[in-house]
Scaffold this motif. Structure first.
Motif, mmCIF file in Angstrom:
data_model
loop_
_atom_site.group_PDB
_atom_site.id
_atom_site.type_symbol
_atom_site.label_atom_id
_atom_site.label_comp_id
_atom_site.label_asym_id
_atom_site.label_seq_id
_atom_site.Cartn_x
_atom_site.Cartn_y
_atom_site.Cartn_z
ATOM 1 N N GLU B 54 -25.563 10.365 -3.837
ATOM 2 C CA GLU B 54 -26.423 10.463 -5.013
ATOM 3 C C GLU B 54 -26.339 9.208 -5.857
ATOM 4 O OE1 GLU B 54 -25.763 15.256 -5.802
ATOM 5 O OE2 GLU B 54 -25.722 13.839 -7.475
ATOM 6 N N SER B 55 -27.500 8.691 -6.211
ATOM 7 C CA SER B 55 -27.568 7.727 -7.300
ATOM 8 C C SER B 55 -28.158 8.521 -8.467
ATOM 9 C CB SER B 55 -28.469 6.558 -6.927
ATOM 10 O OG SER B 55 -29.796 7.008 -6.789
ATOM 11 N N VAL B 56 -28.327 7.876 -9.596
ATOM 12 C CA VAL B 56 -28.880 8.619 -10.722
ATOM 13 C C VAL B 56 -30.309 9.049 -10.404
ATOM 14 C CG1 VAL B 56 -29.413 8.578 -13.168
ATOM 15 C CG2 VAL B 56 -27.417 7.390 -12.322
ATOM 16 N N LYS B 57 -31.003 8.231 -9.632
ATOM 17 C CA LYS B 57 -32.423 8.492 -9.430
ATOM 18 C C LYS B 57 -32.735 9.295 -8.181
ATOM 19 C CE LYS B 57 -33.219 4.110 -7.073
ATOM 20 N NZ LYS B 57 -33.613 2.730 -7.221
ATOM 21 N N ALA B 58 -31.775 9.443 -7.286
ATOM 22 C CA ALA B 58 -32.096 10.117 -6.033
ATOM 23 C C ALA B 58 -30.860 10.715 -5.392
ATOM 24 C CB ALA B 58 -32.739 9.122 -5.056
ATOM 25 N N ALA B 59 -31.086 11.780 -4.657
ATOM 26 C CA ALA B 59 -30.030 12.339 -3.817
ATOM 27 C C ALA B 59 -30.525 12.217 -2.397
ATOM 28 C CB ALA B 59 -29.783 13.793 -4.174
ATOM 29 N N SER B 60 -29.739 11.638 -1.536
ATOM 30 C CA SER B 60 -30.194 11.379 -0.173
ATOM 31 C C SER B 60 -29.237 11.988 0.834
ATOM 32 C CB SER B 60 -30.262 9.869 0.075
ATOM 33 O OG SER B 60 -31.029 9.244 -0.931
#
Lengths: 519, 121, 446
Positions: B54-60
């Motif tokens: 996870e980054s702040v903008k996306a979960a991958s």
């Protein structure tokens, strides 16, 4: 791994820090006070509520009693100061245009607030005998009548508490209908790529798998792709109309026909109903279920994130499965059918503890009565007119995502026009804050690069629209003139500069704790 | 070291594969704030989602490039997920997997092939 | 039309800028077959007319405050300080959106951070979210969270759980694929649920005070659940009780959910309310709903943002922890203001007054010859009625008394038709209680 690189930078960058605003000596910024948390201003053991001494103690509960909860109290004047100071750090519709696309931030009439606070509505318990709440049940019945008439649908479930809750309700009706028809093998929901995140989230929530429908170059559902994906495994399609690109699905009736032919139901996300209310009946388009966000189209206040209300209108085929409770009109007045029995025997269950968001029903009904059939039609027309006006005024400077033909109630731009300026959609949006406007919806829908989705609503005057367009045009000119610094640093005039979301997520601090504990 | 089109890397030491995400992927994600590593003992199949970054903008989702049993997860990522950004192809590894079919490793791209693949993206 | 600022001249000018001949040209994408819809609805009306119409509907209802009133069962009539309603009507709170732009939403965000801290303190747990729709949906979400944490599919609902909460949980969690085991309604089930917990159990859901008003120490249930690797979810429908009774966290709960209406919010005929949701810190990434966290801005000043949002639907889409988007922000604000006024000390006293009133009520009901079934109560009791409780409630209505909630209304199949639920709060007067006792004595023939 899956890669989703569309999004936003999450940390203020170094360039931004250079342009710090001049500081006061004590931390505030003029009238914007630096307000500590309630836990940091003393008040331990204090209370701002005068209560009589209890006649009995709690000796009978010995062994079941806790220590006093460790929370400070505030006197009334301190309370007012605290919250008024905090309030001044918020943007609000009452302050300026709030152009969030697909959010429908329109004016909230104050008559509605007054009506919802009448003791005959606000001071009613949900489980009082039906004989004592006939006016409340009649209001729910009238609201249902308006919703059914405006949508051209035969039934409505009032209890869902917000849009996503309404989606859940609609899909559960669909699931129940399929199961009742021996079609339980239908486990797939088709959702366009431009859909709001709640659509796939809701479908997954009820155990359906989600497949995406492609979009055409002109921003609509790709009929060929839809037809190819429809089959005996598909339970429903979920299509927003007008869609999240702000466009009316021209082929909506064909979409409905294809879905029905394949044995699937057509769930319509009604988030954008404001564009067509009083002009187009979704029932005429072939919709089987659609939630209506009373906090969008029917003006109940957003309140900083809720409460909302998400009644769901239903077709004849789905109506028997609507959740309890039902308002039932009979010879002796109104009753509530609260159990899945009798006329509600096929109800799929229950969405919430009581009957839904009565406070929102009163507000929405007041809004409907105020506008009437003619006023609601004018709402849709002015909402669409305002959006097209913005699209026309900004199109020379910004790049509309779908330049051909009119948009509906929201205008969508991409970031092609920012290429080479060093400014991103996010930077541009943050610079709008310095000009006194709330940013538009950004990076949504996902199908448009660097999307900027602007929904003005019908409650903006021409003067405000021009003020807004002038500000955006001035900013666009600054971006193209190479003034990237302004954008990278923005906002500098807001109560706060850009915040470090990475820090917040890496080391989550979700509650205040006394110094000693945090060490 | 071998690579996938989904931007995972694998290094094989005997029958134990170390898996992580590539420097390119880490840069695209931005600041990583959380990594959900797989449980030790879990059987994974090549192509399964076996971790989340996870980054702040996306979960991958991160897919297993190779089949086998998870024998170790990187404990450092719990407290210092930023290691993925600082050292994606070394200290920022996600998990070690005891490989059931070493031939799968050979079928993956080498660095040159991966670099060439990135050029096409 | 008073809410629409455009004039006919404005509209004409704007059409000119757009280059459209008329407004119909903007609706050209609507299929011909769907144009020209007619609506059999009245035309617009002035503020005075609308207010009159609504006041007429309101007048057909009997407000709770209009006389003796004893309904509880998940919604409670409390006094709300005037300043609470004043503050929540400030434009900046009332007419703002979800705080996605933190630079211009610090008011809402700081309130949420304070709210989360207050809820954590009340429940005795480390982290709380920024609110759910209501207590019942929070309960369903807690059960699904337990499934994500334990990767088990079974939830056991205790017999003291509010039947509507059980129905909501069955509806929503079952749809998600869980097995919901609902124990039969029982007034004081104690620890009997322990026997049902096995190693397939994701969680046990226990309400205290339960729907019959019974105060329960759930510590033993917590131990038994944990021994089997299951979580304990504790439900509270009367938030004021948190000021007096052992907190869920103290008794070993992993997740606590509550209906927060009692603090700061009117009865509103069932909504909008505010669901409280708290959990152990290690479970935070499986929590549903919005979370507000502390951080700093570009100048290093403390501020707040929505955080861990990758759990949520707008980013995680079909893999989100929940589909919730809009929550109960303004109701959470009202809750937080009221609790800020009360403080821990005021909440304690308020809770004691509620309990004290309920003791008076229980004594009076006993004095009228009825059996009180609730062994330990906070502010609500279950009473055995001579005949069907629903008939008694109807009869007492003729005396001007709203005499509580017949349990059969919540769960007609439970076979508890002679059980009446009665609540007292600080708004209940001694005169109200005396009137009820007198009417009960008269109606039950004593």
């Amino acid at each position: 791994m899956t890669m989703n690189t569309v999004g936003r930078p999450t940390r203020p960058d170094a360039a931004a820090e250079a342009a710090a605003a001049p500081a006061s000596l004590t931390g505030g910024r003029g009238l914007l006070q630096d307000e500590p948390l309630i836990f940091e201003r003393g008040g331990w053991g204090k209370t701002g509520v005068d209560l009589p001494a209890p006649a009995h103690d709690a000796a009978d509960l010995a062994g079941f009693v806790r220590d006093e909860v460790a929370l400070p109290g505030l006197s009334e004047p301190e309370t007012l100061r605290h919250y008024v100071r905090l309030s001044q750090k918020n943007h609000a519709i009452d302050l300026a245009l709030y152009p969030l696309g697909s959010c429908t931030m329109k004016h909230n009439p104050r008559l509605n607030e007054k009506a919802a606070r009448m003791a005959g509505f606000a001071d009613l318990h949900p489980l009082q005998p039906a004989a004592t709440v006939q006016g409340a049940l009649e209001l729910m019945d009238r609201l249902a009548h308006w919703l059914k008439t405006l949508t051209g649908m035969p039934a409505v479930a009032l209890s869902p508490k917000a849009g996503a809750h309404g989606e859940l309700c609609g899909l559960l009706c669909i699931k129940a209908a399929h199961e009742a028809a021996g079609q339980g093998q239908r486990r797939t929901v088709l959702v366009p790529t431009s859909a709001h995140g709640t659509n796939p989230a809701t479908a997954a929530f009820v155990g359906y798998s989600v497949a995406e429908i492609a979009q055409t170059d002109d921003g609509r559902v790709d009929l060929a792709d839809l037809a190819a994906k429809l089959g005996p495994d598909v339970a429903a399609i979920m299509v927003t109309n007008p869609n999240t690109c702000g466009l009316f699905e021209r082929d909506i009736m064909e979409i409905a026909r294809l879905a029905h032919e394949a044995g699937a139901y057509f769930y319509c996300d009604g988030a954008n109903f404001n564009a067509i209310v009083g002009r187009v009946k979704p029932g005429d388009l072939g919709v089987d279920a659609m939630h209506i966000n009373l906090h969008k189209t029917f003006s109940t206040p957003h309140g900083g994130g809720g409460p909302g209300a998400g009644p769901v209108v239903l077709s004849e085929a789905l109506a028997p499965f609507a959740p309890a409770p039902w308002v039932v009109a009979g010879a002796d007045g109104f009753q509530l059918a609260e159990q899945p029995a009798g006329e509600a025997a096929q109800a799929f269950g229950r969405m919430c503890a009581f009957h839904g968001q009565m406070g929102m029903f009163v507000r929405a009904y007041a809004y409907m009565l105020s506008h009437g059939a003619d006023g609601l039609r004018q709402v849709a027309e002015d909402a669409v007119l305002n959006a097209n006006y913005i699209k026309a005024r900004l199109s020379g400077a910004l790049t509309p995502a779908f330049p051909d033909g009119p948009c509906m109630h929201e205008a969508l731009f991409d970031d092609a026009w920012l290429e080479g300026t060093g400014v991103t959609t996010l930077d541009f949006a943050k610079a709008m804050i310095d000009e006194g406007f709330h940013p538009m919806t950004m990076y949504f829908p996902l199908v448009v690069h660097g999307a900027m989705l602007i929904e003005p609503t019908e409650t903006e005057s021409l003067r405000e629209l021009d003020r807004f367009c002038d500000a955006l045009l001035a900013l666009a000119q600054a971006a193209k003139a190479g003034d990237a610094e302004r954008f990278k640093a923005a906002p500098v005039l807001a109560p706060m500069r850009r915040l470090d979301e990475t820090l917040a997520a890496r080391k989550p601090k979700l509650a205040w704790r006394p110094e000693a504990e945090t060490g | 070291m071998r690579f996938t089109k989904d931007h995972e890397w694998v290094e094989l030491d005997g029958d134990v594969a170390t898996i992580g995400i590539t420097a390119h992927a880490a840069e695209q994600l931005g600041d990583v704030v959380f990594v959900e590593t797989p449980e030790v003992g879990k059987q994974v199949k090549a192509g399964d989602a076996f971790a989340v970054v996870e980054s702040v903008k996306a979960a991958s989702d991160v897919y297993a490039p190779i089949s086998g049993e998870v024998v170790e997860a990187n404990p450092e990522l719990d407290s210092a997920p930023e290691t993925v950004n600082a050292s994606p192809e070394a200290g920022g590894w996600f998990a070690k997997v005891k490989v059931s079919d070493p031939a799968q490793f050979e079928a993956l791209m080498d660095r040159d092939a991966y670099e060439a693949f990135l050029q096409t993206q | 039309m008073r809410y629409l600022p455009l004039t006919p001249d404005d509209r004409a000018r704007m059409l000119g800028v757009i280059g459209a001949p008329d407004v119909d040209a903007l609706f050209v994408d609507v299929p011909a077959a769907a144009r020209g819809a007619a609506f059999d609805l009245p035309p617009h009306a002035g503020e005075m007319e609308v207010e009159r119409a609504l006041a007429a509907l309101a007048a057909k209802n009997r407000a709770a405050g209009a006389g003796p009133f004893f309904c509880g069962a998940g919604a409670y009539r409390h006094h709300v300080p005037a300043s609470v309603d004043h503050i929540i009507q400030r434009s900046e709170f009332l007419t703002s959106y979800t705080p996605y732009q933190p630079e211009i939403a610090q008011g809402t965000l700081q309130v949420l951070f304070e709210f989360q801290t207050q809820v954590a303190a009340l429940t005795g747990l480390e982290v709380a979210n920024a609110s759910m729709y209501d207590g019942s949906t929070a309960c369903a979400e807690a059960v699904m969270m337990a499934q994500r944490v334990t990767r088990r599919e079974k939830a056991i609902l205790c017999g003291g759980l509010h039947p509507h909460y059980a129905q909501v949980t069955q509806t929503i969690a079952h749809a998600e694929g869980m097995e919901i085991v609902r124990q039969p309604a029982a007034i004081d089930p104690g620890d009997t649920v322990i026997a049902a917990i096995d190693d397939q159990t994701a969680c046990v859901v226990v309400q205290t005070p339960n729907v019959f008003g019974v105060v329960t120490d759930v510590s033993k249930i917590a131990e038994a659940a944990h021994a089997k690797g299951a979580l304990l979810v504790v439900v509270t429908t009367e938030a004021v009780s948190c000021g007096l009774l052992k907190s869920p966290g103290e008794m070993g709960a992993d997740i606590a959910v509550a209906e927060g209406q009692s603090i700061g919010n009117a009865l509103n005929f069932g909504g909008p309310y505010v669901g409280l949701f708290a959990a152990r810190e290690k479970l935070v990434r499986q929590m549903p709903g919005r979370l507000c966290g502390e951080t700093v801005d570009a100048e290093g000043r403390r501020g707040y943002v929505l955080t861990l949002s990758t759990r949520e639907q707008h980013i995680r889409r079909e893999k989100a922890t929940s589909n919730i988007c809009t929550n109960s922000g303004l109701c959470a604000l009202a809750f937080s203001i009221h609790l800020s006024l009360l403080g821990g000390a005021g909440l304690r006293r308020l809770a004691l007054i509620n309990h004290s009133r309920a003791r008076e009520l229980a004594d009076a009901v006993k004095g009228a010859g009825l059996e009180v079934l609730t062994p330990r109560f906070f502010n609500e009791i279950a009473v055995r009625t001579p005949g069907p409780a629903a008939a008694l409630v109807d009869a007492l209505l003729a005396d001007g008394i709203v005499a509580g909630v017949p349990f059969s209304r919540l769960d007609p199949a439970a076979g508890l038709d002679d059980v009446l639920l009665l609540a007292a709060t600080e708004t209940t007067t001694s005169e109200d209680i005396a009137a009820l006792a007198a009417a009960l004595a008269r109606r039950s023939g004593r």
